[in-house]
Motif scaffolding. Structure first.
Motif, mmCIF file in Angstrom:
data_model
loop_
_atom_site.group_PDB
_atom_site.id
_atom_site.type_symbol
_atom_site.label_atom_id
_atom_site.label_comp_id
_atom_site.label_asym_id
_atom_site.label_seq_id
_atom_site.Cartn_x
_atom_site.Cartn_y
_atom_site.Cartn_z
ATOM 1 N N GLU C 150 0.806 -1.229 0.000
ATOM 2 C CA GLU C 150 0.000 0.000 0.000
ATOM 3 C C GLU C 150 0.829 1.265 0.000
ATOM 4 O O GLU C 150 0.517 2.241 -0.650
ATOM 5 C CB GLU C 150 -0.935 0.013 1.223
ATOM 6 N N ASN C 151 1.876 1.265 0.799
ATOM 7 C CA ASN C 151 2.633 2.504 0.926
ATOM 8 C C ASN C 151 3.862 2.559 0.049
ATOM 9 O O ASN C 151 4.610 3.524 0.063
ATOM 10 C CB ASN C 151 3.054 2.699 2.383
ATOM 11 N N GLU C 152 4.069 1.487 -0.681
ATOM 12 C CA GLU C 152 5.286 1.443 -1.490
ATOM 13 C C GLU C 152 5.112 2.199 -2.785
ATOM 14 O O GLU C 152 4.016 2.270 -3.331
ATOM 15 C CB GLU C 152 5.560 -0.014 -1.856
ATOM 16 N N GLY C 153 6.204 2.710 -3.275
ATOM 17 C CA GLY C 153 6.135 3.366 -4.571
ATOM 18 C C GLY C 153 7.228 2.810 -5.474
ATOM 19 O O GLY C 153 7.937 1.881 -5.126
ATOM 20 N N LEU C 154 7.341 3.419 -6.647
ATOM 21 C CA LEU C 154 8.387 2.981 -7.567
ATOM 22 C C LEU C 154 9.572 3.930 -7.564
ATOM 23 O O LEU C 154 10.683 3.548 -7.855
ATOM 24 C CB LEU C 154 7.839 2.906 -8.993
ATOM 25 N N LEU C 155 9.267 5.176 -7.238
ATOM 26 C CA LEU C 155 10.332 6.166 -7.280
ATOM 27 C C LEU C 155 11.311 5.934 -6.144
ATOM 28 O O LEU C 155 11.002 5.293 -5.159
ATOM 29 C CB LEU C 155 9.758 7.573 -7.161
ATOM 30 N N ARG C 156 12.465 6.528 -6.277
ATOM 31 C CA ARG C 156 13.514 6.445 -5.269
ATOM 32 C C ARG C 156 13.978 5.013 -5.070
ATOM 33 O O ARG C 156 14.418 4.656 -3.991
ATOM 34 C CB ARG C 156 13.042 7.046 -3.934
ATOM 35 N N ARG C 157 13.860 4.224 -6.113
ATOM 36 C CA ARG C 157 14.364 2.858 -6.043
ATOM 37 C C ARG C 157 15.167 2.576 -7.298
ATOM 38 O O ARG C 157 14.945 3.193 -8.323
ATOM 39 C CB ARG C 157 13.196 1.891 -5.948
ATOM 40 N N PRO C 158 16.070 1.600 -7.203
ATOM 41 C CA PRO C 158 16.920 1.296 -8.359
ATOM 42 C C PRO C 158 16.115 1.044 -9.627
ATOM 43 O O PRO C 158 16.540 1.426 -10.716
ATOM 44 C CB PRO C 158 17.676 0.044 -7.916
ATOM 45 N N ILE C 159 14.955 0.411 -9.484
ATOM 46 C CA ILE C 159 14.215 0.052 -10.683
ATOM 47 C C ILE C 159 13.826 1.300 -11.469
ATOM 48 O O ILE C 159 13.851 1.303 -12.700
ATOM 49 C CB ILE C 159 12.962 -0.792 -10.312
ATOM 50 N N ALA C 160 13.498 2.366 -10.751
ATOM 51 C CA ALA C 160 13.117 3.593 -11.449
ATOM 52 C C ALA C 160 14.316 4.179 -12.185
ATOM 53 O O ALA C 160 14.197 4.638 -13.324
ATOM 54 C CB ALA C 160 12.561 4.608 -10.454
ATOM 55 N N VAL C 161 15.459 4.165 -11.529
ATOM 56 C CA VAL C 161 16.660 4.727 -12.147
ATOM 57 C C VAL C 161 17.044 3.919 -13.386
ATOM 58 O O VAL C 161 17.319 4.474 -14.450
ATOM 59 C CB VAL C 161 17.834 4.751 -11.152
ATOM 60 N N ILE C 162 17.038 2.606 -13.239
ATOM 61 C CA ILE C 162 17.403 1.773 -14.387
ATOM 62 C C ILE C 162 16.403 1.974 -15.515
ATOM 63 O O ILE C 162 16.766 2.052 -16.693
ATOM 64 C CB ILE C 162 17.466 0.284 -13.977
ATOM 65 N N GLY C 163 15.125 2.093 -15.148
ATOM 66 C CA GLY C 163 14.106 2.342 -16.155
ATOM 67 C C GLY C 163 14.377 3.627 -16.915
ATOM 68 O O GLY C 163 14.310 3.676 -18.142
ATOM 69 N N GLY C 164 14.713 4.674 -16.175
ATOM 70 C CA GLY C 164 15.009 5.943 -16.810
ATOM 71 C C GLY C 164 16.210 5.845 -17.736
ATOM 72 O O GLY C 164 16.205 6.363 -18.853
ATOM 73 N N ASN C 232 19.225 10.868 -14.133
ATOM 74 C CA ASN C 232 18.201 9.872 -13.812
ATOM 75 C C ASN C 232 18.199 9.536 -12.332
ATOM 76 O O ASN C 232 17.156 9.455 -11.697
ATOM 77 C CB ASN C 232 18.426 8.604 -14.638
ATOM 78 N N SER C 233 19.400 9.354 -11.785
ATOM 79 C CA SER C 233 19.459 9.032 -10.374
ATOM 80 C C SER C 233 18.989 10.208 -9.541
ATOM 81 O O SER C 233 18.382 10.046 -8.494
ATOM 82 C CB SER C 233 20.885 8.645 -9.999
ATOM 83 N N TYR C 234 19.246 11.404 -10.028
ATOM 84 C CA TYR C 234 18.869 12.598 -9.283
ATOM 85 C C TYR C 234 17.359 12.738 -9.165
ATOM 86 O O TYR C 234 16.822 12.987 -8.107
ATOM 87 C CB TYR C 234 19.457 13.808 -10.006
ATOM 88 N N TYR C 235 16.678 12.581 -10.300
ATOM 89 C CA TYR C 235 15.228 12.770 -10.278
ATOM 90 C C TYR C 235 14.474 11.543 -9.808
ATOM 91 O O TYR C 235 13.428 11.652 -9.189
ATOM 92 C CB TYR C 235 14.729 13.130 -11.684
ATOM 93 N N LEU C 236 14.943 10.373 -10.181
ATOM 94 C CA LEU C 236 14.167 9.170 -9.937
ATOM 95 C C LEU C 236 14.694 8.322 -8.781
ATOM 96 O O LEU C 236 14.081 7.331 -8.426
ATOM 97 C CB LEU C 236 14.140 8.300 -11.207
ATOM 98 N N GLY C 237 15.850 8.694 -8.250
ATOM 99 C CA GLY C 237 16.472 7.816 -7.265
ATOM 100 C C GLY C 237 16.479 8.382 -5.862
ATOM 101 O O GLY C 237 15.732 9.295 -5.528
ATOM 102 N N SER C 238 17.342 7.814 -5.047
ATOM 103 C CA SER C 238 17.441 8.232 -3.656
ATOM 104 C C SER C 238 18.908 8.190 -3.261
ATOM 105 O O SER C 238 19.770 7.951 -4.088
ATOM 106 C CB SER C 238 16.639 7.289 -2.771
ATOM 107 N N THR C 239 19.177 8.400 -1.974
ATOM 108 C CA THR C 239 20.569 8.372 -1.541
ATOM 109 C C THR C 239 21.178 6.993 -1.738
ATOM 110 O O THR C 239 22.386 6.845 -1.827
ATOM 111 C CB THR C 239 20.698 8.717 -0.050
ATOM 112 N N GLN C 240 20.322 5.975 -1.818
ATOM 113 C CA GLN C 240 20.861 4.628 -1.974
ATOM 114 C C GLN C 240 21.178 4.289 -3.416
ATOM 115 O O GLN C 240 21.696 3.216 -3.699
ATOM 116 C CB GLN C 240 19.838 3.592 -1.459
ATOM 117 N N THR C 241 20.794 5.184 -4.330
ATOM 118 C CA THR C 241 21.032 4.845 -5.735
ATOM 119 C C THR C 241 22.046 5.764 -6.389
ATOM 120 O O THR C 241 22.129 5.825 -7.602
ATOM 121 C CB THR C 241 19.731 4.938 -6.561
ATOM 122 N N THR C 242 22.812 6.482 -5.608
ATOM 123 C CA THR C 242 23.710 7.450 -6.235
ATOM 124 C C THR C 242 24.771 6.757 -7.068
ATOM 125 O O THR C 242 25.263 5.698 -6.735
ATOM 126 C CB THR C 242 24.408 8.325 -5.189
#
Lengths: 284, 401, 289
Positions: C150-164, C232-242
């Motif tokens: 329910e509370n999970e999203g796609l952004l700020r995760r590796p999958i979003a960055v790789i997708g971008g 891509n990492s900047y907009y779609l990722g988080s500190t864990q995906t730098t």
């Protein structure tokens, strides 16, 4: 001519065909998804400062596409830089291309390889290295002090365009019948005149194409420009990057859509013209 | 000599659009289309640039364009645009107002290359937080004195702010606004109230912290029982560990400058370490967003207006800041940006304006009471060596450093 | 008659260098020399954070760079590899269909592949941020289907960055593969159809291997820019995906710690250089441009 899009009759083959076609269609949809969103959201009326959630439809943004002055100024700066970079890079690159295509000389292969490097180097390395150059207090032999600003942005843009121009023009010039030059010179024309009146006009289309290529590259460049821009100059991408942290006005989408539509039109027109020309030439 | 029919030199332009499409051709076509076309909007833009301008200021000629045009760099959400126009009309000085300060370090990095070599940064004034103001004025000495003759309203400066250690007598700087750092959260996402850093860490949903080390670490030090007024790297250890753990556990996912504002507003973030005035403006769009000073304490800071030594318009720049030290103007500004004003008499002015502004006079976030200020601390100063250690550890934890 | 070789080129000594001069001098000063200053910066150090670094053979910068940021280095190559693979999987069928089933519509379809990239790179990535946001369609669908809590999203995760990353560099994979497929002699295809009873066999043994130069070119053209990207990492990722790009950007433009960032950039460039040289030696540079 034999059928290469072969008639496959086996059921496995047909399933395979269907699968691949579906995959291709999905890929196209994937390619257009963000475009769809960008165009759609240009009609959005955002509640706050960010155009991220769909609220309601409005034509307002299109009625006032230049409402964000900073954005317009940035676009203007981008265009200025792109134009100048195009002119200079095209001149430099064309000369290089002609040298490589017209002459066989020692070091030719090495130059070829050297030209490929800026193309494949990652943008952050290009940007970071230029920054280290520009902040050097004195440049080895010369005492030039660079000020980060318009000049440095321009230099950076020219740099990454020169390789593209050189290799593009070279590829287009390949196959050029240099014996035309010989013929002209046999007829008594001096070399320079031959070049100007015979060779150059024939390779101009290739040069133009390379020039427009560098224009496009320069307009869209973000990373390299970002590293070498000064505190006050903002090109279009830099402006979007900086502004996107605190606001994304729908005008960004409007301007982007305008550029997109215009590009498609030009592309369509040039394709049609090209096809007509082909038909004319083939027909006689 | 055998006759040779000259072969066609090479494919004419038309063939660019047919035949096998190599990467080169793709790029050529892209270039043709994009290049020939980007002119369109630009030409229209040039013609239509006198359309509305909602981003305030002159037509972007940059600092030093006209004879007394100035360029000012400030943080976002720090200006009431109509008020800026009043200034321009009253003084005849055109202002290129740029909201390009996102983060103290980032702005410093931008101006460093030029200012360290006596080159202009095309700005006549910028606004930076106390500790960075200290560096600008004292460490690298890049500020020039304000023009006292043009600053009669200086007497209205709040006594509490008139004599800071980094600029006694306020010769080089003038506070623009003060604010508090606390926690902002979206109550509909978190489901419950947040009253402390621990609450914040355990709230569901995406959470962000500030990339300003002193703001985030200040709160975490208070939460871990350390005293930020006399910060030392050793004493801050547990606070750093707490922050590191939160990041590793995925509780905190990003360290932002002003970016949290939008995401908080549209529900993408559940809770963020935030600046007081920002939330006031978010609440307009989204009433579910609240701001709270943590029980263990929050941070107090000031942003200061300074003039770089490369500016050739210190007089005009000083007139700019002088305008905003008029209590009536200051009140109007604060009514909009809702930060703490450095000008005395703003509370009364707010009440005179009446309506919503009068209510602000009673809001401790805008007109702080003694009690309110007691709950806030100011991050103490760090010497170079300590600062490097703090920054390095913080950068490590925040991922991109 | 002047002496010309197969490609019509004259042998000459001076003239080519006169023509090459301006361009190559420019590149020397603004491409090669910066690499040298980058190297110098990577071996420099400064006494305080505000003075310019000076050259001191500071090899420690390199060790420091890797101990602090080795993770980002590894992650960049990982993400870039994933993006390259994803791009290959998505691009190949598209290129195949255009090359073999396109017929009259080939150019139109290629145009369609290219058109989305007439929008600005940043705007496209921001659009993905909208699409993958918590308020967007994708997340809602995935939540309904149970792939996301329910509370999970796609952004700020590796999958979003790789997708971008995959999206932004897709055409660089489609085009070289298309070109390679197009170049295949149709008679080979007919012959393979005769030899193998089904198209899959024909594909696996004949078509695919012949398209490999295109696959390699495309992979190179996707992998390198993807590894160096930070947007891509900047907009779609988080500190864990730098990624490397984020670190270099942050160190140069926020922390103002030039030497370590320079060390990182230089190593990255060296790796890229090695890859490109190997590629150029074995496959030639023709397919790249």
């Amino acid at each position: 001519m034999s059928e290469t899009s072969g008639t496959v009759t086996s059921p496995g083959g047909r399933v395979g065909r269907g699968l691949i076609n579906t995959a291709a269609v999905l890929a196209l949809l994937y390619l257009f998804a963000p475009i769809f969103v960008i165009v759609l959201f240009s009609f959005n009326e955002p509640k706050g400062r960010f155009n991220a959630v769909w609220q309601q439809f409005t034509f307002d943004n299109w009625l006032h596409p230049f409402a964000d002055q900073g954005l317009v100024d940035a676009l203007f700066l981008s265009l200025q830089i792109a134009f100048l970079a195009m002119v200079i890079a095209t001149i430099l690159g064309t000369f290089v291309a002609i040298a490589l295509a017209r002459y066989r000389f020692r070091g030719g292969n090495a130059i070829n390889y050297l030209l490929v490097l800026p193309l494949t180097a990652p943008e952050i390395v290009l940007g970071a290295s230029l920054l280290t150059l520009f902040i050097e207090p004195n440049l080895i032999l010369f005492n030039i002090q660079f000020k980060l600003g318009f000049t440095t942005i321009l230099i950076a843009n020219i740099m990454f365009c020169v390789s593209y121009v050189a290799l593009t023009v070279k590829a287009r010039v390949r196959g050029f019948d240099w014996t035309l030059e010989d013929a002209a010179m046999d007829l008594g024309a001096p070399p320079v005149r031959t070049f100007l009146k015979v060779t150059l006009p024939l390779i101009v289309p290739g040069i133009l194409a390379a020039g427009l290529l560098s224009f496009a590259l320069s307009i869209d460049d973000f990373i390299i420009t970002y590293f070498v821009a000064g505190p006050s100059e903002q090109t279009f991408p830099i402006r979007i990057f900086g502004q996107s942290r605190t606001a994304t006005p729908p005008q960004i989408n409007v301007l982007a859509t305008m550029i997109l539509v215009a590009s498609i039109t030009v592309l369509a027109v040039s394709t049609l013209l090209g096809q007509r020309r082909q038909r004319k030439m083939a027909g006689g | 000599m055998t006759e040779r029919r000259p072969t066609r030199p090479f494919p004419p332009m038309g063939a660019m659009t047919s035949g096998p499409l190599t990467r080169r051709r793709f790029l050529e076509r892209a270039g043709l289309a994009l290049g020939a076309v980007a002119f369109g909007p630009a030409l229209l833009a040039a013609c239509g640039s006198d359309d509305d301008s909602s981003s305030g200021g002159s037509s972007g000629s940059g600092g030093g364009g006209g004879s007394n045009d100035i360029a000012i760099s400030n943080w976002t959400s720090y200006m009431d645009k109509p008020l800026l126009k009043v200034f321009e009309q009253a003084t005849g000085i055109s202002v290129d107002y740029r909201e390009d300060v996102n983060d103290n370090n980032e702005y410093f990095a931008k101006i460093r290359p030029n200012l360290s070599k006596d080159q202009s940064i095309d700005t006549d004034g910028f606004v930076l937080t106390d500790w960075m103001a200290n560096r600008i004025i004292n460490t690298v000495e890049w500020a020039q004195p304000l023009d006292e003759a043009k600053f009669p309203n200086k007497v209205n400066m709040s006594p509490a702010l008139a004599n800071p250690a980094f600029d006694p007598g306020r010769r080089y700087s003038a506070p623009w606004a003060s604010g508090a750092t606390g926690i902002a959260y979206n109550i509909s996402t978190t489901g419950k109230e947040i009253r402390s850093i621990d609450d914040y860490l355990s709230a569901p949903g995406t959470k962000t912290a500030l990339s300003e080390m002193r703001d985030t670490m200040g709160l975490f030090m208070l939460s871990a029982g350390a005293d930020p007024t006399t910060p030392s790297y050793a004493a801050a250890g547990p606070a750093f560990d707490k922050l590191a753990k939160a990041v590793d556990d995925g509780e905190i996912t990003q360290f932002t400058g002003n970016e949290y504002v939008g995401d908080l507003g549209n529900g993408d973030i559940a809770a963020a370490i935030a600046w007081s005035g920002d939330v006031a403006q978010i609440t307009v769009d989204n009433p579910d967003v609240r701001f709270v000073i943590p029980d263990e304490g929050g941070m107090l800071w000031s942003d200061n207006f300074m003039i770089p030594y490369t500016s050739e318009k210190p007089a005009e720049a000083t007139e700019f800041i002088n305008f905003f030290y008029d209590p009536a103007n200051a009140a109007e500004l604060m009514a909009f940006i809702q930060y703490i004003s450095p000008v005395v008499g703003v509370a009364d002015q707010l009440r005179t304006i009446g309506g919503e502004a009068a209510e602000l006079a009673d809001n401790p976030l805008v007109v702080p009471t003694e009690e309110f200020l007691a709950g806030l601390t100011i991050f103490g100063s760090l010497d170079d060596e300590q600062e490097v250690r703090f920054d390095t550890r913080f950068a490590e934890i925040s991922g991109s450093g | 008659m002047t002496d010309r070789d197969d490609e019509g080129r004259k042998t000459a000594r001076v003239a080519p260098w006169a023509l090459l001069g301006p361009g190559m001098i420019f590149l020397f000063f603004f491409f090669f020399l910066p690499l040298y200053t980058l190297l110098r910066m990577s071996l420099s150090s400064s006494e305080s954070r505000f003075s310019d670094p000076s050259f001191t053979w500071e090899w420690a910068n390199y060790t420091e760079a890797f101990s602090q940021f080795g993770e980002q280095f590894f992650r960049s190559f990982l993400y870039a590899g994933a993006a390259t693979l994803a791009a290959l999987v998505i691009a190949y069928p598209l290129a195949y269909v255009i090359a073999f089933r396109g017929g009259r519509w080939k150019n139109l379809m290629l145009g369609l592949v290219v058109v989305p990239f007439f929008t600005n790179f940043l705007i496209r990535t921001l659009a993905w941020k909208t699409i993958l946001g918590n308020e967007g369609v994708v997340v809602s669908v995935l939540r309904t289907l149970g792939f996301l809590a329910e509370n999970e999203g796609l952004l700020r995760r590796p999958i979003a960055v790789i997708g971008g990353l995959t999206y932004n560099f897709l055409p660089f994979m489609v085009l070289p593969i298309y070109v390679a497929l197009e170049k295949i002699d149709p008679r080979l295809i007919d012959a393979s159809r005769d030899l193998y009873t089904n198209t899959w066999g024909a594909f696996r043994r004949v078509v695919f291997p012949l398209s490999l130069p295109g696959v390699f070119a495309g992979s190179l053209l996707v992998f390198i820019p993807a590894a160096g990207d930070f947007v891509n990492s900047y907009y779609l990722g988080s500190t864990q995906t730098t990624m490397i790009g984020n670190v270099v950007q942050n160190q140069f433009l926020v922390q103002v710690d030039y030497p370590v960032a320079a060390a990182l950039s230089f190593v990255f460039m060296a790796i890229v250089l090695a890859i490109v040289t190997i590629y150029a030696r074995s496959l030639g540079t023709e397919d790249l441009i």
